[in-house]
Design a protein around this motif. Structure first.
Motif: not given
Ligand SMILES: [Zn+2]
Length: 401
Positions: A59, A244, A248, A323, A325
């Motif tokens: 990511l 991150h 999330d 999920h 993000h």
């Molecule tokens: Zn995430």
């Protein structure tokens, strides 16, 4: 102990202007929106360097398209030896050539953060004068953004004073990221208008009234946070730096995803580790991102309003279970989405109010001192000479690169 080892690894590009060395370090502008894969192709670096990345790193690599400037070390033969590409304010991709091929890692950005002060009299406008005299466009943006809520800029006259107390991260002599204004003052028609940043990271006027209200709503009707935003942290098991760049939310596949605020869809499609993703441009240079969707509903170019269904929760891209993000970017930099999402009512009471008054007193005193002593503003030293560290220089020279 760890920081010593880290320092040696991280400080690859140093300020050694006296070295004569065939390879050249360059500071370059990232082509707006260019993907990392395209960058690798440009330098004939095999895409296999991406194989070792895990979900979070993938990511981060996808975020590289927001990068502004980066550093390259190019051999006399034109081959790329090293690249340091910042992703956000705290991390960078380090791509480097070894005799076994290229390697890619995510490492922290070394920076120093100092407090600066600025005091000036307005000639034309607060924005124009901050850019001209302090040479920091982002500081000008921040100052204008904060003060416009409490001051009518049309009442400003030539000679009106302003003062700013702020911190700025610096790397290789260049400011990085958005300056963090702690307190600011603008005087018009004989009245001083203040803003103060409180410990809750929100801005208040001198009466303790919040200036900028959080204006985004939750991207799901029922939220359950499964992973929080981190600019960077050292992973104790993996023994390396992780980040991150989003929050999330756990949710079942097919759960409707809602636009967090009014805006225009600027991306709807597949993008690397994000899978099926939508990006929405909002006012004040904010962009929200909704990743790993099972199905996209909003279309590219569409104007959406807060709370409108834009897609559905899924598991596409690099994801280990259904999920959402949810990412938030300000001027292309990832920031904590929860800073902007409204959860409870704003306002200072009790302990918070008392702490605010103490803080206000401290910064008002600093600003008063500036005026009393007519302290001159501090302006950046811009360092143009950038070299390479001695160890890496030897390594490359021994191989005739
Ligand atoms: Zn995430």
């Amino acid at each position: 102990m760890r920081s010593i080892g880290l320092r040696r690894v991280v400080v690859l590009l140093l300020l050694l202007s006296t070295i004569t060395f065939a390879a050249k370090v360059k500071r370059l502008a990232w082509v707006n929106g260019m993907s990392f894969k395209t960058y690798l192709q440009k330098h004939n670096v095999p895409k296999t360097v991406l194989d070792e990345l895990d979900e979070d790193d993938a990511l981060i690599v996808s975020d590289v398209e927001n990068c502004r400037s980066y550093y390259e070390l190019i051999a006399s033969t034109g081959v790329l030896l090293q690249a340091l590409i910042p992703v956000g304010e705290e991390l960078q991709l380090h791509l480097y050539k070894t005799h076994r091929g290229y390697k890619l890692e995510v490492i922290p950005i070394e920076y120093q953060e100092d407090t600066y002060i600025a005091l000036l009299k307005i000639d034309s406008s607060p924005y124009g004068d901050i850019v001209k005299k302090i040479k920091n466009r982002r500081l000008a943006n921040e100052f204008t953004r904060l003060l416009k809520h409490s001051v009518n800029f049309r009442t400003i006259k030539k000679g009106d004073p302003l003062a700013i107390v702020y911190t700025q991260k610096m790397r290789l002599g260049q400011p990085i990221g958005v300056p963090n204004i702690k307190a600011a003052m603008l005087e018009t028609a004989g009245k001083k208008h203040y803003v103060f940043k409180h410990t809750d990271h929100k801005y208040y006027d001198e009466n303790g009234k919040v200036l900028i209200k959080k204006y985004m709503r939750r991207p799901l009707n029922h939220i359950r946070i499964t992973s929080k935003f981190t600019k960077r942290r050292f992973h104790p098991v993996l023994k390396r730096w992780k980040a991150h760049h989003g929050t999330d939310f756990g949710a079942k596949r097919g759960t409707p995803i809602l636009a967090a605020a009014d805006g225009k869809v600027i991306f709807a499609g597949r993008k690397g580790g994000y899978g099926k993703v939508i990006k929405i441009q909002h006012k004040d240079n904010y962009v929200t991102l909704y990743a790993h969707q099972s199905r996209l509903k909003a279309k590219l170019g569409e104007y959406v309003s807060a709370g409108q269904v834009i897609g559905y929760v899924g598991n596409t891209g690099r994801s280990t279970g259904a999920h959402l993000h949810f990412g938030l970017y300000k001027n292309g930099r990832a920031i904590d989405p929860m800073q902007m999402v409204k959860f409870s009512t704003d306002g200072l009471t009790g302990k918070g109010k008392r702490a605010f008054i103490a803080r206000k007193r401290k910064y008002t005193k600093i600003i008063d001192e500036l005026f009393k002593n007519q302290t001159p503003s501090q302006v950046w030293n811009t360092v143009n000479d950038i070299g390479v560290s001695p160890e890496m220089k030897n390594y490359y020279q021994n191989r005739g690169w």
